[in-house]
Design an enzyme around this catalytic site. Structure first.
Site, PDB file in Angstrom:
ATOM      1  N   LYS A  67      53.004  -1.852 -34.830  1.00 61.30           N
ATOM      2  CA  LYS A  67      52.487  -1.788 -33.461  1.00 61.30           C
ATOM      3  C   LYS A  67      51.370  -0.771 -33.394  1.00 61.30           C
ATOM      4  O   LYS A  67      51.451   0.307 -33.989  1.00 61.30           O
ATOM      5  CB  LYS A  67      53.567  -1.415 -32.453  1.00 61.30           C
ATOM      6  CG  LYS A  67      53.022  -1.448 -31.009  1.00 61.30           C
ATOM      7  CD  LYS A  67      54.087  -1.250 -29.973  1.00 61.30           C
ATOM      8  CE  LYS A  67      54.301   0.208 -29.664  1.00 61.30           C
ATOM      9  NZ  LYS A  67      55.092   0.409 -28.437  1.00 61.30           N
ATOM     10  N   ARG A 111      60.556  -2.797 -24.138  1.00 66.49           N
ATOM     11  CA  ARG A 111      61.449  -2.139 -25.097  1.00 66.49           C
ATOM     12  C   ARG A 111      61.747  -0.696 -24.696  1.00 66.49           C
ATOM     13  O   ARG A 111      62.839  -0.187 -24.951  1.00 66.49           O
ATOM     14  CB  ARG A 111      60.901  -2.253 -26.516  1.00 66.49           C
ATOM     15  CG  ARG A 111      59.568  -1.558 -26.834  1.00 66.49           C
ATOM     16  CD  ARG A 111      59.720  -0.069 -27.047  1.00 66.49           C
ATOM     17  NE  ARG A 111      58.775   0.473 -27.989  1.00 66.49           N
ATOM     18  CZ  ARG A 111      58.425   1.761 -28.025  1.00 66.49           C
ATOM     19  NH1 ARG A 111      58.912   2.621 -27.127  1.00 66.49           N
ATOM     20  NH2 ARG A 111      57.585   2.184 -28.950  1.00 66.49           N
ATOM     21  N   GLN A 139      55.287   1.765 -16.934  1.00 69.34           N
ATOM     22  CA  GLN A 139      56.629   1.909 -17.478  1.00 69.34           C
ATOM     23  C   GLN A 139      57.708   1.915 -16.393  1.00 69.34           C
ATOM     24  O   GLN A 139      58.865   1.549 -16.655  1.00 69.34           O
ATOM     25  CB  GLN A 139      56.732   3.217 -18.282  1.00 69.34           C
ATOM     26  CG  GLN A 139      55.800   3.310 -19.469  1.00 69.34           C
ATOM     27  CD  GLN A 139      56.227   2.408 -20.605  1.00 69.34           C
ATOM     28  OE1 GLN A 139      57.397   2.052 -20.710  1.00 69.34           O
ATOM     29  NE2 GLN A 139      55.293   2.034 -21.454  1.00 69.34           N
ATOM     30  N   ASP A 160      55.444   8.840  -7.203  1.00 72.34           N
ATOM     31  CA  ASP A 160      54.270   8.914  -8.069  1.00 72.34           C
ATOM     32  C   ASP A 160      53.182   9.659  -7.305  1.00 72.34           C
ATOM     33  O   ASP A 160      53.080   9.534  -6.073  1.00 72.34           O
ATOM     34  CB  ASP A 160      53.783   7.508  -8.450  1.00 72.34           C
ATOM     35  CG  ASP A 160      52.834   7.519  -9.643  1.00 72.34           C
ATOM     36  OD1 ASP A 160      53.253   7.089 -10.725  1.00 72.34           O
ATOM     37  OD2 ASP A 160      51.670   7.967  -9.488  1.00 72.34           O
ATOM     38  N   GLY A 226      58.519   9.908 -20.926  1.00 78.35           N
ATOM     39  CA  GLY A 226      57.070  10.027 -20.770  1.00 78.35           C
ATOM     40  C   GLY A 226      56.385  11.000 -21.706  1.00 78.35           C
ATOM     41  O   GLY A 226      55.268  10.746 -22.142  1.00 78.35           O
ATOM     42  N   ALA A 227      56.988  12.127 -21.999  1.00 79.35           N
ATOM     43  CA  ALA A 227      56.351  13.164 -22.813  1.00 79.35           C
ATOM     44  C   ALA A 227      56.560  12.847 -24.288  1.00 79.35           C
ATOM     45  O   ALA A 227      57.677  12.903 -24.787  1.00 79.35           O
ATOM     46  CB  ALA A 227      56.929  14.533 -22.463  1.00 79.35           C
ATOM     47  N   SER A 300      63.456  10.156 -25.432  1.00 79.70           N
ATOM     48  CA  SER A 300      62.866   9.144 -26.300  1.00 79.70           C
ATOM     49  C   SER A 300      61.375   9.386 -26.447  1.00 79.70           C
ATOM     50  O   SER A 300      60.673   9.609 -25.460  1.00 79.70           O
ATOM     51  CB  SER A 300      63.102   7.746 -25.715  1.00 79.70           C
ATOM     52  OG  SER A 300      62.420   6.769 -26.460  1.00 79.70           O
TER      53      SER A 300
END
Length: 329
Positions: A67, A111, A139, A160, A226-227, A300
């Site tokens: 990817k 994913r 996301q 947001d 996110g990080a 993650s």
């Protein structure tokens, strides 16, 4: 070679199936049955961008390939384009031939959401009913979709900095999940609801914590996705220190996750605090949640085993259903 568009992938792989595939991929990775070298990042300094190259092989799913994903945070402001773009190239594990090219932008969101869905299924309280999404970009909707797939969520609070992103979140979620029955509530300040939510998903490019530790409630489950560099940070280090921390892949987390690296450097935690991989919980080698009051944190940074496992399923389904465009290179 088979070419699959975003629409193809969306219609061929439902979230529930993606969650099961991601669980399998992480189990295989933790058991040493899959290969996923540390990704190679290239910084495009002049345009504030990062391009990541991520190979993987998951034999049990037939997922083999690469990817390429780019993260250019200035795109929405400067070019009216999404922050994230990606493509996935799959390789036939029997012959070594390039077999398919897939839109990776949607697949990345799918994913990544599936990973949070898997973690939520294994770590969140079973009676969780309220979800807070911080970061309503590409996301965000798949994060909510995944959590709603595994828990009886009644209310989804969405924040947001871009108010339009929060305002359109409900419509974008229902495009993915037409049967969504949860109430979607855009909010102007996440701190007003944070003390009473059951699950939190953070999907931002923040470099400082998004909320103070003192507002984090007992029993909450956090998916921090996110990080993805040592400089970035979404979660307060004090929260990391008092949480049961689960990662997607230990080596990658220690190399890339600012949410963990920063408290490590500050001496608030040691590496023993970060010893559990999600795949180990799937395999029964480590426990999931151990009490209703426990704070659980899934950190993650993303792993290509997720992409290639889901991509292999999309290719298999496309071949079976006669979907996609076949081209000759």
């Amino acid at each position: 070679m088979l070419v699959l568009t975003r629409r193809d992938v969306q219609e061929l792989v439902p979230m529930s199936r993606a969650i099961e595939l991601v669980k399998q991929a992480f189990r295989d990775l933790s058991l040493g049955r899959a290969q996923s070298p540390l990704r190679t990042p290239l910084e495009v300094v002049d345009h504030n961008g990062t391009v990541l190259f991520m190979p993987a092989f998951v034999p049990s799913t037939g997922g083999l390939g690469l990817k390429v994903v780019s993260v250019f945070p200035d795109n929405p402001r400067l070019h009216s384009k999404p922050t994230i773009h990606a493509a996935v190239l799959t390789v036939d594990p029997i012959t070594g031939e390039p077999s398919a090219l897939l839109d990776g932008t949607y697949l990345t969101a799918l994913r990544t959401g599936a990973a949070s869905g898997a973690a939520t299924d294994l770590l969140a309280r079973h009676d969780a009913e309220t979800l807070l999404i911080i970061g309503a970009g590409a996301q965000g909707p798949t994060q909510a979709w995944a959590v709603l797939t595994v828990r009886p969520i009644r209310k989804v609070y969405v924040y947001d900095r871009n108010r339009e992103a929060a305002a359109t979140f409900g419509d974008r979620l229902r495009q993915l999940m037409p049967d969504c029955s949860a109430e979607v509530i855009p909010i102007e300040d996440p701190l007003t609801v944070l003390p009473r939510v059951d699950v939190i998903c953070t999907a931002t490019t923040a470099r400082e914590p998004l909320f103070p530790d003192k507002l984090v409630p007992a029993g909450v489950h956090i998916n921090a996705i996110g990080a993805f560099t040592p400089e970035m940070q979404e979660i307060p280090p004090e929260t990391v220190a008092r949480a049961y921390v689960v990662v997607d892949a230990l080596s990658a987390a220690l190399a890339e996750a600012g949410d963990l690296i920063k408290p490590l450097r500050a001496g608030l935690i040691n590496e023993e605090h970060i010893r559990t991989e999600l795949g180990q919980i799937v395999a029964g080698e480590r426990p999931g949640r151990t009490s209703p009051e426990q704070i659980t944190l899934f950190k993650s940074v993303g792993n290509a085993v997720q992409d290639l496992a889901v991509a292999a399923e999309a290719v298999s389904q496309a071949v079976a259903r006669g979907r996609g465009l076949t081209i000759s290179l």
